[in-house]
Design a protein around this motif. Sequence first.
Motif, mmCIF file in Angstrom:
data_model
loop_
_atom_site.group_PDB
_atom_site.id
_atom_site.type_symbol
_atom_site.label_atom_id
_atom_site.label_comp_id
_atom_site.label_asym_id
_atom_site.label_seq_id
_atom_site.Cartn_x
_atom_site.Cartn_y
_atom_site.Cartn_z
ATOM 1 N N ARG A 11 35.399 20.796 54.172
ATOM 2 C CA ARG A 11 35.352 19.439 53.616
ATOM 3 C C ARG A 11 33.945 18.846 53.722
ATOM 4 N N LYS A 12 33.298 19.062 54.851
ATOM 5 C CA LYS A 12 31.948 18.537 55.030
ATOM 6 C C LYS A 12 30.972 19.208 54.063
ATOM 7 N N ILE A 13 31.149 20.499 53.848
ATOM 8 C CA ILE A 13 30.283 21.228 52.919
ATOM 9 C C ILE A 13 30.462 20.700 51.498
ATOM 10 N N LEU A 14 31.719 20.532 51.087
ATOM 11 C CA LEU A 14 31.990 20.056 49.726
ATOM 12 C C LEU A 14 31.465 18.629 49.532
ATOM 13 N N ASP A 15 31.660 17.777 50.526
ATOM 14 C CA ASP A 15 31.181 16.395 50.423
ATOM 15 C C ASP A 15 29.653 16.337 50.379
ATOM 16 N N THR A 16 29.005 17.202 51.154
ATOM 17 C CA THR A 16 27.542 17.234 51.144
ATOM 18 C C THR A 16 27.018 17.729 49.805
ATOM 19 N N LEU A 17 27.641 18.743 49.265
ATOM 20 C CA LEU A 17 27.255 19.231 47.938
ATOM 21 C C LEU A 17 27.403 18.127 46.891
ATOM 22 N N ALA A 18 28.487 17.357 46.995
ATOM 23 C CA ALA A 18 28.721 16.266 46.047
ATOM 24 C C ALA A 18 27.636 15.201 46.152
ATOM 25 N N GLN A 19 27.181 14.956 47.375
ATOM 26 C CA GLN A 19 26.110 13.977 47.586
ATOM 27 C C GLN A 19 24.769 14.511 47.073
ATOM 28 N N MET A 20 24.550 15.808 47.249
ATOM 29 C CA MET A 20 23.288 16.408 46.818
ATOM 30 C C MET A 20 23.189 16.524 45.299
ATOM 31 N N PRO A 22 25.312 14.961 42.503
ATOM 32 C CA PRO A 22 26.368 14.145 41.885
ATOM 33 C C PRO A 22 26.472 14.333 40.376
ATOM 34 N N ASP A 23 25.399 14.803 39.752
ATOM 35 C CA ASP A 23 25.390 14.952 38.295
ATOM 36 C C ASP A 23 25.424 16.415 37.851
ATOM 37 N N ALA A 24 25.807 17.312 38.740
ATOM 38 C CA ALA A 24 25.815 18.743 38.393
ATOM 39 C C ALA A 24 26.726 19.001 37.199
ATOM 40 N N ALA A 174 41.573 20.491 42.060
ATOM 41 C CA ALA A 174 40.943 19.432 41.262
ATOM 42 C C ALA A 174 39.420 19.446 41.382
ATOM 43 N N GLU A 175 38.903 20.125 42.399
ATOM 44 C CA GLU A 175 37.452 20.163 42.635
ATOM 45 C C GLU A 175 36.828 21.500 42.240
ATOM 46 N N TRP A 176 37.599 22.422 41.706
ATOM 47 C CA TRP A 176 37.063 23.741 41.381
ATOM 48 C C TRP A 176 35.857 23.670 40.450
ATOM 49 N N SER A 177 36.014 22.967 39.344
ATOM 50 C CA SER A 177 34.956 22.958 38.331
ATOM 51 C C SER A 177 33.690 22.286 38.853
ATOM 52 N N ASP A 178 33.839 21.120 39.480
ATOM 53 C CA ASP A 178 32.665 20.425 40.013
ATOM 54 C C ASP A 178 31.987 21.246 41.108
ATOM 55 N N THR A 179 32.780 21.864 41.966
ATOM 56 C CA THR A 179 32.215 22.680 43.046
ATOM 57 C C THR A 179 31.441 23.862 42.477
ATOM 58 N N ILE A 184 26.149 26.305 41.962
ATOM 59 C CA ILE A 184 25.128 26.909 41.093
ATOM 60 C C ILE A 184 23.819 26.139 41.194
ATOM 61 N N TRP A 185 23.895 24.812 41.107
ATOM 62 C CA TRP A 185 22.675 24.001 41.204
ATOM 63 C C TRP A 185 21.992 24.221 42.546
ATOM 64 N N HIS A 186 22.788 24.324 43.606
ATOM 65 C CA HIS A 186 22.212 24.557 44.929
ATOM 66 C C HIS A 186 21.522 25.920 44.983
ATOM 67 N N GLY A 187 22.153 26.926 44.404
ATOM 68 C CA GLY A 187 21.557 28.260 44.383
ATOM 69 C C GLY A 187 20.271 28.320 43.589
ATOM 70 N N ARG A 188 20.186 27.532 42.523
ATOM 71 C CA ARG A 188 18.987 27.530 41.682
ATOM 72 C C ARG A 188 17.860 26.706 42.287
ATOM 73 N N ARG A 189 18.214 25.642 43.000
ATOM 74 C CA ARG A 189 17.212 24.683 43.441
ATOM 75 C C ARG A 189 16.810 24.824 44.904
ATOM 76 N N VAL A 190 17.710 25.295 45.756
ATOM 77 C CA VAL A 190 17.430 25.359 47.196
ATOM 78 C C VAL A 190 17.725 26.735 47.783
ATOM 79 N N CYS A 191 18.944 27.216 47.579
ATOM 80 C CA CYS A 191 19.397 28.443 48.253
ATOM 81 C C CYS A 191 19.130 29.677 47.387
#
Length: 217
Positions: A11-20, A22-24, A174-179, A184-191
């Motif tokens: 849950r913390k990982i998903l919420d942090t990704l959403a904060q990082m 939000p427009d993915a 309900a969060e599959w698509s957004d996650t 993907i954005w995290h993998g391209r930009r940071v990880c």
Amino acid sequence: MEEKPKRVPTRKILDTLAQMYPDAHCELNFRNPFELLIATILSAQSTDRQVNKVTEGLFQKYPTPESFLQLTEEELAEHIRGLGLFRNKSKNILKTCRILVEQYGGQVPQQREQLEKLPGVGRKTANVVLSNAFGIPALAVDTHVHRVANRLALANSKTPLETEQQLMKKVPRAEWSDTHHRIIWHGRRVCSARNPKCTICHLLPYCWYGKQVKKAK
């Protein structure tokens, strides 16, 4: 490296990704399900940026499966020459367009089984189309999702299918698509695959891989 933990603060990982992120969103340009299907087929071993450059003119000239069928394999291959595997993609796209016209009235089917029977369409491509064109929850696993999910210990897998199945159990439907987009954005930009930016990553407190890298230094 230490073994991956069995319990992960999902849950913390998903919420942090959403904060990082939000427009993915999907970074392929498309106006309808057909354009997304073709763009996703073209994206194999190519970047979204490369695909968007090619499809900008391609979709203006050939906006439908019927119009694509005016082309020969050689002619379509010339249009998409800047992309990897362009000759094979040309062949598969024209076969797919013919099936769409002959079996589906020129429309893209909304069922996974039908999508995966189209030439050049695998599970990942089907998931992208279901999720982004039709709003059907799906978790498309590309190299970024596979890498990042395993680094975060959201998955402990060797194949994209295993990663998808494990993510589907941990992430609310309900969060599959957004996650999917956020990872993907995290993998391209940071990880990134090489030299990930662990020191600036907001996920570091929850990241199994990042903690191992930190210990090694």
